[in-house]
Motif scaffolding. Structure first.
Motif, mmCIF file in Angstrom:
data_model
loop_
_atom_site.group_PDB
_atom_site.id
_atom_site.type_symbol
_atom_site.label_atom_id
_atom_site.label_comp_id
_atom_site.label_asym_id
_atom_site.label_seq_id
_atom_site.Cartn_x
_atom_site.Cartn_y
_atom_site.Cartn_z
ATOM 1 N N THR A 6 24.830 28.907 64.148
ATOM 2 C CA THR A 6 25.926 27.843 63.503
ATOM 3 C C THR A 6 25.914 26.408 63.758
ATOM 4 O OG1 THR A 6 27.475 27.775 65.191
ATOM 5 C CG2 THR A 6 27.659 29.642 63.822
ATOM 6 N N ARG A 12 24.967 33.479 64.802
ATOM 7 C CA ARG A 12 25.886 34.414 63.817
ATOM 8 C C ARG A 12 25.880 35.763 64.017
ATOM 9 N NH1 ARG A 12 22.228 31.550 59.717
ATOM 10 N NH2 ARG A 12 21.662 33.699 59.173
ATOM 11 N N THR A 100 32.169 28.779 61.333
ATOM 12 C CA THR A 100 31.209 27.886 61.820
ATOM 13 C C THR A 100 31.445 27.343 63.344
ATOM 14 O OG1 THR A 100 32.527 25.897 61.512
ATOM 15 C CG2 THR A 100 30.730 26.525 59.764
#
Length: 176
Positions: A6, A12, A100
């Motif tokens: 991210t 991720r 994020t």
């Protein structure tokens, strides 16, 4: 493998151990059962010995086009030329929604182009005709992205983004 990051540097990843996949769009493109290749890719990813996540197809095929942001993970084909997900020269596009900061994946969708590309069954090796794609190879690459992998620079790896028209890459390596 190299996990996708991210902007904040987190890997991720999915919070759940199972990723439900809704297959969408036409079940047959140019006379070929395209979702069979997707199901084969699901089996291949689930067979990885160190996988902590399982992919599973849910329910019957939904004839609607994949749609980003609807809360479902969808993989399918689109037969209309006005799809906003078509990129010239790219048989399938994948969109991923994730936090994020934490890297937790929220949704993943892959849309494949049934207008410009042919999706014949039983491809092997290298098929030299332009705009020919292998559904299973495309699904292996897409699901790798769904699982949080970055693109690979190794030729012949399913995560290699420049495999080219007609290329068949169906073997997951030990480092996937």
């Amino acid at each position: 493998y190299v996990p996708g990051k991210t902007p904040s540097g987190a890997n991720r990843h999915w919070a759940s151990g199972t990723i439900a996949i809704q297959l969408t769009g036409p079940t047959v493109v140019d006379g070929h059962a395209v979702h069979d290749g997707v199901r084969n890719a699901i089996v291949s990813w689930n067979a990885i010995a160190h996988a902590r996540i399982g992919l599973t197809a849910t329910g019957a095929v939904d004839r609607l086009e994949p749609a980003i942001g609807n809360g479902r993970n969808e993989f399918g084909w689109v037969e209309s030329s006005d799809s906003p997900y078509f990129i010239p020269g790219v048989p399938c596009t994948t969109a991923i929604i994730y936090d994020t900061m934490t890297g937790v994946m929220i949704e993943a969708d892959t849309t494949c182009n049934a207008m410009t590309y042919q999706w014949p069954d039983g491809l092997f090796g290298l098929y030299t005709q332009d705009n020919v794609a292998d559904a299973e190879s495309a699904a292996l690459a897409a699901f790798g992205s769904w699982l949080g992998l970055d693109a690979s620079l190794q030729y012949g790896d399913p995560m290699d983004p420049v495999a080219g028209s007609g290329t068949v890459v169906r073997l997951l390596s030990a480092d996937e």
